[in-house]
Design a protein around this motif. Structure first.
Motif, PDB file in Angstrom:
ATOM      1  N   ILE A 114      12.326   2.948  -0.752  1.00 26.02           N
ATOM      2  CA  ILE A 114      11.912   1.758  -0.001  1.00 26.02           C
ATOM      3  C   ILE A 114      10.472   1.385  -0.327  1.00 26.02           C
ATOM      4  O   ILE A 114       9.708   2.176  -0.897  1.00 26.02           O
ATOM      5  N   GLU A 115      10.123   0.164   0.080  1.00 26.21           N
ATOM      6  CA  GLU A 115       8.772  -0.373  -0.089  1.00 26.21           C
ATOM      7  C   GLU A 115       8.302  -0.924   1.255  1.00 26.21           C
ATOM      8  O   GLU A 115       9.106  -1.480   2.009  1.00 26.21           O
ATOM      9  N   VAL A 116       7.036  -0.746   1.559  1.00 27.39           N
ATOM     10  CA  VAL A 116       6.448  -1.301   2.787  1.00 27.39           C
ATOM     11  C   VAL A 116       5.312  -2.232   2.380  1.00 27.39           C
ATOM     12  O   VAL A 116       4.369  -1.820   1.695  1.00 27.39           O
ATOM     13  N   ARG A 117       5.407  -3.511   2.788  1.00 27.00           N
ATOM     14  CA  ARG A 117       4.366  -4.496   2.480  1.00 27.00           C
ATOM     15  C   ARG A 117       3.740  -5.027   3.773  1.00 27.00           C
ATOM     16  O   ARG A 117       4.452  -5.141   4.770  1.00 27.00           O
ATOM     17  N   PRO A 118       2.452  -5.362   3.752  1.00 23.91           N
ATOM     18  CA  PRO A 118       1.480  -5.328   2.660  1.00 23.91           C
ATOM     19  C   PRO A 118       1.066  -3.924   2.223  1.00 23.91           C
ATOM     20  O   PRO A 118       0.471  -3.754   1.177  1.00 23.91           O
ATOM     21  N   GLY A 119       1.332  -2.903   3.046  1.00 20.61           N
ATOM     22  CA  GLY A 119       0.923  -1.544   2.686  1.00 20.61           C
ATOM     23  C   GLY A 119      -0.537  -1.297   3.015  1.00 20.61           C
ATOM     24  O   GLY A 119      -1.028  -1.665   4.082  1.00 20.61           O
ATOM     25  N   MET A 120      -1.256  -0.698   2.068  1.00 20.53           N
ATOM     26  CA  MET A 120      -2.678  -0.395   2.288  1.00 20.53           C
ATOM     27  C   MET A 120      -3.525  -1.586   1.842  1.00 20.53           C
ATOM     28  O   MET A 120      -3.400  -2.054   0.712  1.00 20.53           O
ATOM     29  N   VAL A 121      -4.355  -2.077   2.764  1.00 22.31           N
ATOM     30  CA  VAL A 121      -5.202  -3.244   2.494  1.00 22.31           C
ATOM     31  C   VAL A 121      -6.631  -2.768   2.287  1.00 22.31           C
ATOM     32  O   VAL A 121      -7.147  -1.961   3.058  1.00 22.31           O
ATOM     33  N   MET A 122      -7.271  -3.278   1.231  1.00 24.31           N
ATOM     34  CA  MET A 122      -8.647  -2.852   0.909  1.00 24.31           C
ATOM     35  C   MET A 122      -9.373  -3.993   0.207  1.00 24.31           C
ATOM     36  O   MET A 122      -8.763  -5.025  -0.111  1.00 24.31           O
ATOM     37  N   LYS A 123     -10.654  -3.809  -0.043  1.00 24.04           N
ATOM     38  CA  LYS A 123     -11.439  -4.791  -0.790  1.00 24.04           C
ATOM     39  C   LYS A 123     -11.847  -4.199  -2.137  1.00 24.04           C
ATOM     40  O   LYS A 123     -12.161  -3.007  -2.229  1.00 24.04           O
ATOM     41  N   ASP A 124     -11.840  -5.058  -3.179  1.00 23.87           N
ATOM     42  CA  ASP A 124     -12.267  -4.577  -4.494  1.00 23.87           C
ATOM     43  C   ASP A 124     -13.790  -4.665  -4.599  1.00 23.87           C
ATOM     44  O   ASP A 124     -14.486  -5.006  -3.634  1.00 23.87           O
ATOM     45  N   SER A 125     -14.335  -4.385  -5.792  1.00 28.79           N
ATOM     46  CA  SER A 125     -15.785  -4.335  -5.976  1.00 28.79           C
ATOM     47  C   SER A 125     -16.453  -5.685  -5.745  1.00 28.79           C
ATOM     48  O   SER A 125     -17.627  -5.764  -5.403  1.00 28.79           O
ATOM     49  N   SER A 126     -15.684  -6.783  -5.905  1.00 23.57           N
ATOM     50  CA  SER A 126     -16.253  -8.117  -5.708  1.00 23.57           C
ATOM     51  C   SER A 126     -16.091  -8.600  -4.268  1.00 23.57           C
ATOM     52  O   SER A 126     -16.486  -9.719  -3.944  1.00 23.57           O
ATOM     53  N   GLY A 127     -15.465  -7.786  -3.403  1.00 16.18           N
ATOM     54  CA  GLY A 127     -15.299  -8.157  -1.997  1.00 16.18           C
ATOM     55  C   GLY A 127     -14.015  -8.881  -1.684  1.00 16.18           C
ATOM     56  O   GLY A 127     -13.788  -9.279  -0.541  1.00 16.18           O
ATOM     57  N   LYS A 128     -13.158  -9.063  -2.680  1.00 15.21           N
ATOM     58  CA  LYS A 128     -11.877  -9.749  -2.442  1.00 15.21           C
ATOM     59  C   LYS A 128     -10.858  -8.776  -1.866  1.00 15.21           C
ATOM     60  O   LYS A 128     -10.820  -7.599  -2.253  1.00 15.21           O
ATOM     61  N   ILE A 129     -10.035  -9.286  -0.958  1.00 16.57           N
ATOM     62  CA  ILE A 129      -9.002  -8.443  -0.346  1.00 16.57           C
ATOM     63  C   ILE A 129      -7.854  -8.235  -1.330  1.00 16.57           C
ATOM     64  O   ILE A 129      -7.421  -9.169  -2.007  1.00 16.57           O
ATOM     65  N   LYS A 130      -7.380  -7.019  -1.401  1.00 16.36           N
ATOM     66  CA  LYS A 130      -6.182  -6.727  -2.197  1.00 16.36           C
ATOM     67  C   LYS A 130      -5.307  -5.769  -1.404  1.00 16.36           C
ATOM     68  O   LYS A 130      -5.764  -5.115  -0.465  1.00 16.36           O
ATOM     69  N   CYS A 131      -4.031  -5.708  -1.771  1.00 16.43           N
ATOM     70  CA  CYS A 131      -3.128  -4.810  -1.055  1.00 16.43           C
ATOM     71  C   CYS A 131      -2.329  -3.979  -2.041  1.00 16.43           C
ATOM     72  O   CYS A 131      -2.094  -4.391  -3.179  1.00 16.43           O
ATOM     73  N   CYS A 132      -1.932  -2.813  -1.588  1.00 17.64           N
ATOM     74  CA  CYS A 132      -1.137  -1.903  -2.404  1.00 17.64           C
ATOM     75  C   CYS A 132       0.059  -1.462  -1.562  1.00 17.64           C
ATOM     76  O   CYS A 132      -0.112  -0.713  -0.588  1.00 17.64           O
ATOM     77  N   PRO A 133       1.269  -1.945  -1.882  1.00 14.24           N
ATOM     78  CA  PRO A 133       2.445  -1.554  -1.092  1.00 14.24           C
ATOM     79  C   PRO A 133       2.643  -0.041  -1.082  1.00 14.24           C
ATOM     80  O   PRO A 133       2.220   0.669  -2.011  1.00 14.24           O
ATOM     81  N   ILE A 134       3.266   0.443  -0.015  1.00 14.64           N
ATOM     82  CA  ILE A 134       3.579   1.868   0.109  1.00 14.64           C
ATOM     83  C   ILE A 134       5.021   2.076  -0.342  1.00 14.64           C
ATOM     84  O   ILE A 134       5.929   1.377   0.126  1.00 14.64           O
ATOM     85  N   TYR A 135       5.220   3.006  -1.262  1.00 11.81           N
ATOM     86  CA  TYR A 135       6.572   3.328  -1.740  1.00 11.81           C
ATOM     87  C   TYR A 135       6.974   4.688  -1.200  1.00 11.81           C
ATOM     88  O   TYR A 135       6.179   5.633  -1.197  1.00 11.81           O
ATOM     89  N   SER A 136       8.205   4.779  -0.714  1.00 15.29           N
ATOM     90  CA  SER A 136       8.644   6.018  -0.084  1.00 15.29           C
ATOM     91  C   SER A 136      10.157   6.158  -0.215  1.00 15.29           C
ATOM     92  O   SER A 136      10.823   5.348  -0.877  1.00 15.29           O
ATOM     93  N   ARG A 137      10.675   7.192   0.444  1.00 19.15           N
ATOM     94  CA  ARG A 137      12.129   7.442   0.442  1.00 19.15           C
ATOM     95  C   ARG A 137      12.562   7.760   1.868  1.00 19.15           C
ATOM     96  O   ARG A 137      11.841   8.421   2.613  1.00 19.15           O
ATOM     97  N   ILE A 138      13.732   7.252   2.252  1.00 18.90           N
ATOM     98  CA  ILE A 138      14.255   7.508   3.600  1.00 18.90           C
ATOM     99  C   ILE A 138      14.872   8.904   3.645  1.00 18.90           C
ATOM    100  O   ILE A 138      15.738   9.233   2.825  1.00 18.90           O
ATOM    101  N   VAL A 139      14.419   9.733   4.600  1.00 21.91           N
ATOM    102  CA  VAL A 139      14.977  11.084   4.744  1.00 21.91           C
ATOM    103  C   VAL A 139      15.849  11.216   5.989  1.00 21.91           C
ATOM    104  O   VAL A 139      16.660  12.137   6.096  1.00 21.91           O
ATOM    105  N   SER A 140      15.681  10.266   6.947  1.00 21.85           N
ATOM    106  CA  SER A 140      16.517  10.308   8.158  1.00 21.85           C
ATOM    107  C   SER A 140      16.541   8.941   8.814  1.00 21.85           C
ATOM    108  O   SER A 140      15.602   8.143   8.664  1.00 21.85           O
TER     109      SER A 140
END
Length: 329
Positions: A151-177
């Motif tokens: 599975i994928e979770v969006r937006p996931g982890m939200v952070m700022k890059d070196s120029s101050g712009k917001i970016k996001c990195c989805p979280i990837y995982s697997r369902i166990v239960s």
């Protein structure tokens, strides 16, 4: 108010509770009825009828009918109940079964689940080999989730890059239960609340950190927006604010440039700065990116007397999306 708006987005119907020993409408009752405008199926409960006389109950019943006239709740059944003595609870159950139909669900679409709660189920002091992954709770809008599915979770982890712009990195995982109440499942379908056990780092799910995010099949989730363009409708008057005597509640002022609002989109609550307004169109810059789709409804709230008050609704017309990094799996 934000909690109520978030919950209303995943419901097929609602029960509006009104105390029989108070005048109707109370400020919060008006605000909650406006917040439930997106729901077609409502049942109104006139509670605490055991503490008043029959004539008072009849008078309040007439006041309730007058209050809902011209609203989405017009024609909704008004059921007198006593929660304390369980009077007419069977009637409520009958109305829920007969008056709130089960909506059509899509089982063949890619799964899409709104996250309402998220937890770390590990106890303090757990050994490393006893630690379990994070748990996400919510409701599946469409599709089917299965144990061992990636599975994928969006937006996931939200952070700022070196120029101050917001970016996001989805979280990837697997369902166990998968759990519904205390029942362990092999697959979960739309409807009801589902607990999804994953292989995610539990610090990511601790204390509802995933609330408002969207969980689903990898590569099938909607875009993540940092800016939104909406057309909006403002309520004529402020709701939920107690007025003095015969004084009417204040009018809702027009949106102004650089104003800060609170938006509720799905189960996500996020701040937004008004960048531009023209007629019934507004451009909003979000403080937190949101995974959503064009056409989704938005609730608008404004800070009034140290409280967020619902002031109107909107619908997403367009927006600026964030680039999603490719899936590493």
């Amino acid at each position: 108010m934000a909690t109520m708006l978030n919950g209303a987005t995943i419901m097929d119907g609602a029960l509006l509770l009104i105390a029989a020993n108070e005048s109707c409408p109370q400020p919060q009752t008006s605000e909650h009825l406006a917040a439930l405008a997106g729901l077609k199926h409502l049942i109104i409960l006139q509670n605490k009828i055991d503490v008043i006389q029959e004539s008072a109950a009849m008078n309040q019943h007439e006041a309730i009918q007058k209050f809902i006239q011209g609203t989405k709740a017009e024609g909704a059944p008004v059921v007198p109940i006593s929660a304390q003595f369980k009077y007419n609870i069977d009637v409520i159950c009958e109305y829920i079964v007969k008056k709130i139909p089960i909506p059509e669900r899509s089982f063949t679409s890619p799964p899409n689940m709104i996250v309402v709660r998220s937890f770390d189920v590990n106890k303090p002091g757990s050994e490393v080999d006893e630690i379990r992954g994070g748990v996400a709770g919510g409701t599946i809008l469409r599709g089917v989730l299965r144990v061992n599915q990636n599975i994928e979770v969006r937006p996931g982890m939200v952070m700022k890059d070196s120029s101050g712009k917001i970016k996001c990195c989805p979280i990837y995982s697997r369902i166990v239960s998968l759990y519904a109440e205390q029942n362990e499942l092999q697959f979960a379908v739309p409807g009801g609340l589902i607990g999804v056990g994953t292989t995610m780092d539990p610090t990511l799910t601790r204390a509802d950190r995933l609330t408002g995010q969207v969980l689903g099949e990898i590569g099938s989730l909607p875009d993540v927006f940092a800016e939104l363009e909406i057309n909006f409708f403002l309520l004529p008057r402020l709701l939920g604010v107690r007025s003095k005597g015969a004084e009417k509640a204040g009018k809702v002022a027009k949106l102004s440039k650089r104003e800060i609002l609170m938006l509720n989109i799905g189960s996500m609550s996020t701040g937004a700065r008004v960048v531009a307004v023209k007629g019934d169109l507004a451009k909003l810059e979000l403080t937190t990116p949101v995974c959503t789709s064009i056409g989704e409804k938005v609730a608008l709230s404004r800070r009034v007397d140290k409280h967020w008050r619902l002031i109107g609704w909107g619908q997403i017309q367009a927006g600026a999306t964030l680039e999603i990094p490719p899936c590493p799996l």
